[in-house]
Design a protein around this motif. Structure first.
Motif, PDB file in Angstrom:
ATOM      1  N   SER A  87       0.821  -1.197   0.000  1.00 35.84           N
ATOM      2  CA  SER A  87       0.000   0.000   0.000  1.00 35.84           C
ATOM      3  C   SER A  87       0.859   1.252   0.000  1.00 35.84           C
ATOM      4  O   SER A  87       1.809   1.358   0.757  1.00 35.84           O
ATOM      5  N   SER A 127       0.800   7.266  -6.797  1.00 39.13           N
ATOM      6  CA  SER A 127      -0.392   6.969  -7.591  1.00 39.13           C
ATOM      7  C   SER A 127      -0.574   5.460  -7.640  1.00 39.13           C
ATOM      8  O   SER A 127       0.254   4.693  -7.144  1.00 39.13           O
ATOM      9  N   ASP A 128      -1.649   4.994  -8.237  1.00 39.97           N
ATOM     10  CA  ASP A 128      -1.845   3.550  -8.382  1.00 39.97           C
ATOM     11  C   ASP A 128      -0.775   2.924  -9.267  1.00 39.97           C
ATOM     12  O   ASP A 128      -0.581   1.702  -9.241  1.00 39.97           O
ATOM     13  N   THR A 172      -5.137  -0.743  -6.351  1.00 44.19           N
ATOM     14  CA  THR A 172      -5.329   0.441  -5.534  1.00 44.19           C
ATOM     15  C   THR A 172      -4.505   0.268  -4.266  1.00 44.19           C
ATOM     16  O   THR A 172      -4.019  -0.831  -3.972  1.00 44.19           O
ATOM     17  N   GLU A 174      -5.553   0.172  -1.234  1.00 39.95           N
ATOM     18  CA  GLU A 174      -6.235  -0.775  -0.349  1.00 39.95           C
ATOM     19  C   GLU A 174      -6.010  -2.206  -0.813  1.00 39.95           C
ATOM     20  O   GLU A 174      -5.748  -3.105   0.003  1.00 39.95           O
ATOM     21  N   GLY A 382     -11.173   8.479 -10.437  1.00 37.63           N
ATOM     22  CA  GLY A 382     -10.689   7.945  -9.178  1.00 37.63           C
ATOM     23  C   GLY A 382      -9.195   8.001  -8.975  1.00 37.63           C
ATOM     24  O   GLY A 382      -8.712   7.844  -7.843  1.00 37.63           O
ATOM     25  N   GLN A 383      -8.404   8.229 -10.039  1.00 36.30           N
ATOM     26  CA  GLN A 383      -6.954   8.173  -9.906  1.00 36.30           C
ATOM     27  C   GLN A 383      -6.391   9.343  -9.089  1.00 36.30           C
ATOM     28  O   GLN A 383      -5.508   9.150  -8.250  1.00 36.30           O
ATOM     29  N   ASN A 386      -7.314   8.715  -5.460  1.00 35.15           N
ATOM     30  CA  ASN A 386      -6.459   7.685  -4.865  1.00 35.15           C
ATOM     31  C   ASN A 386      -5.096   8.246  -4.495  1.00 35.15           C
ATOM     32  O   ASN A 386      -4.527   7.913  -3.448  1.00 35.15           O
ATOM     33  N   THR A 389      -5.355  10.291  -1.336  1.00 37.27           N
ATOM     34  CA  THR A 389      -5.543   9.384  -0.197  1.00 37.27           C
ATOM     35  C   THR A 389      -4.229   8.718   0.194  1.00 37.27           C
ATOM     36  O   THR A 389      -3.889   8.612   1.385  1.00 37.27           O
ATOM     37  N   ASN A 390      -3.472   8.261  -0.790  1.00 38.72           N
ATOM     38  CA  ASN A 390      -2.213   7.574  -0.506  1.00 38.72           C
ATOM     39  C   ASN A 390      -1.201   8.497   0.165  1.00 38.72           C
ATOM     40  O   ASN A 390      -0.517   8.103   1.112  1.00 38.72           O
TER      41      ASN A 390
END
Length: 430
Positions: A87, A127-128, A172, A174, A382-383, A386, A389-390
């Motif tokens: 993560s 990022s993802d 992601t 998560e 959503g990118q 995300n 959030t990260n």
């Protein structure tokens, strides 16, 4: 503040775990020709240990990015190079405090926020794209600029790209966090089992090319590893394919003992004057001598197919006959024939000035490509969310002054991005 370099490196020489798969990985280095320990640690957390393969359930709910590539972590890359799935919110480097040996978010972000030219790689990492689904679903990049030469001494500057033929897939934060807990060996298992089933992963190989004259006029410093060559300016040229079609028979013999180095070059390829590449030509072999012994090149997995060099001999564990009675100097009694090589055309005057520029202060140009990546992330729902959030989940553990400096860094990429990270981070501060 000395500038930093985003760099591609071998996990084998970076990780402390004896069971880390040698693979290409993105890493931050000080722009001076010495490796910064703190910056190494950015990647070490994501190097997953690799014991023998144990069957486990495949991951579900994976995501796939839709962005198209323009280079090694440039404004439109398909993926980062090799950043293994854990993560992003738990990607604290092994920048442990000297007293407790505990990981420290303040040290992590203090380094990055005082080396802000690294922002483009930080954007990729959190990022993802920083948590790829598997080795098979990620791209690879040379990172360093090299020279490709001709027998007449002429040359061009190059950047190599390996584009996965399996398609880009990512986790992601998560999903990556769950996978790192449920099956931390997922990457190795996925790759081993795919090859075992005959589903050989492949990568189409491209090159970007600049002549010395074009390099002099190019907007970006070609020796600056925090920058990429936009494909709209330097298009990709396909020239080959790379396929993994055989698994090792013995992990220790073929993986643990393998010794990669950027100084292992074939005729026709030369290093550029990139200062970090120049330092790595020495540091990698030094690492292998320490790790594997002075005669590591005699280990079967590292031994050249054909070589005769009686000047390199002796030392512990010499097992190839040590060149017998051949003298260890250029002897008139055992004359050697050398293949004629014409030196490449000099480009040192311009190159020296270009390297000097690498040590200048951070400026607005250092944020241009990071801003391009941020805009690309916005094209996929959503990118961007995300990413925020990260970052916020990890940054919240840092000291206030470091958090403030980090907000300012992200604001130089995009004011709304900096504000979003600040708002979400401060809500999580304990």
């Amino acid at each position: 503040m000395p500038r930093a370099l985003v760099h591609m490196a071998s996990l084998k020489s970076l990780t402390t775990s004896p069971t880390s798969l040698p693979s290409t990985c993105l890493i931050l280095l000080a722009r001076k020709p010495t490796v910064s320990h703190v910056s190494q640690l950015l990647v070490e957390k994501r190097a997953l240990p690799i014991p023998p393969v144990i069957p486990a359930a495949s991951p579900s709910n994976s995501t796939q990015t839709k962005a198209t590539g323009t280079g090694s972590t440039t404004t439109l890359p398909s993926s980062s190079s090799v950043i293994l799935p854990t993560s992003p919110s738990s990607s604290t480097p092994r920048s442990a405090t000297p007293q407790t040996n505990l990981k420290d978010a303040t040290m992590f972000w203090d380094y990055l926020s005082t080396h802000q030219e690294s922002i483009h790689q930080v954007m990729t990492l959190f990022s993802d794209r920083g948590t790829p689904y598997s080795y098979r679903h990620m791209n690879g990049y040379s990172g360093h600029t090299h020279k490709w030469t001709k027998p007449d001494g002429s040359f061009v500057y190059t950047q190599v790209h390996l584009k996965t033929d399996q398609g880009i897939k990512t986790f992601t934060g998560e999903e990556a966090h769950k996978m790192s807990a449920d099956n931390p060996d997922w990457n190795t298992q996925d790759l081993f089992e795919a090859i075992q089933k005959g589903e050989y992963p492949s990568w189409t190989v491209y090159v970007q090319v600049l002549t010395p004259e074009e390099a002099e006029k190019f907007r970006w410093n070609i020796f600056d590893l925090t920058k990429v060559w936009p494909q709209k300016d330097v298009p990709l040229r396909q020239f080959g394919k790379f396929t993994l079609n055989k698994n090792p028979e013995n992990y220790f013999a073929e993986i643990e003992q393998v010794a990669f180095s950027p100084s292992h070059l074939v005729p026709g390829v030369e290093p550029s004057i990139d200062p970090v590449l120049q330092s790595r030509l020495f540091s990698y072999p030094d690492t292998h001598r320490h790790r594997l012994g002075t005669n590591y090149q005699q280990i079967p997995v590292n031994a050249p197919l054909k070589a005769f060099n009686p000047f390199q001999r002796d030392g512990a564990m010499a097992i190839n006959g040590n060149y017998g009675a051949n003298p260890n100097y250029p002897s008139s009694y055992r004359q050697l024939t050398y293949k004629s090589v014409k030196p490449t055309v000099t480009h040192e005057k311009w190159s020296g000035a270009a390297v000097h520029e690498l040590f200048q202060e951070v400026n607005d140009d250092d944020f241009v490509q990071a801003k391009g990546l941020w805009d690309v992330l916005g094209r996929t729902p959503g990118q961007q969310e995300n990413f925020v959030t990260n970052v916020s989940g990890h940054l919240a553990a840092a000291h206030q002054d470091t958090r403030t400096r980090t907000y300012e860094m992200f604001s130089r990429v995009d004011k709304a991005l900096g504000a979003s990270i600040q708002e979400k981070t401060e809500k999580q501060v304990k």
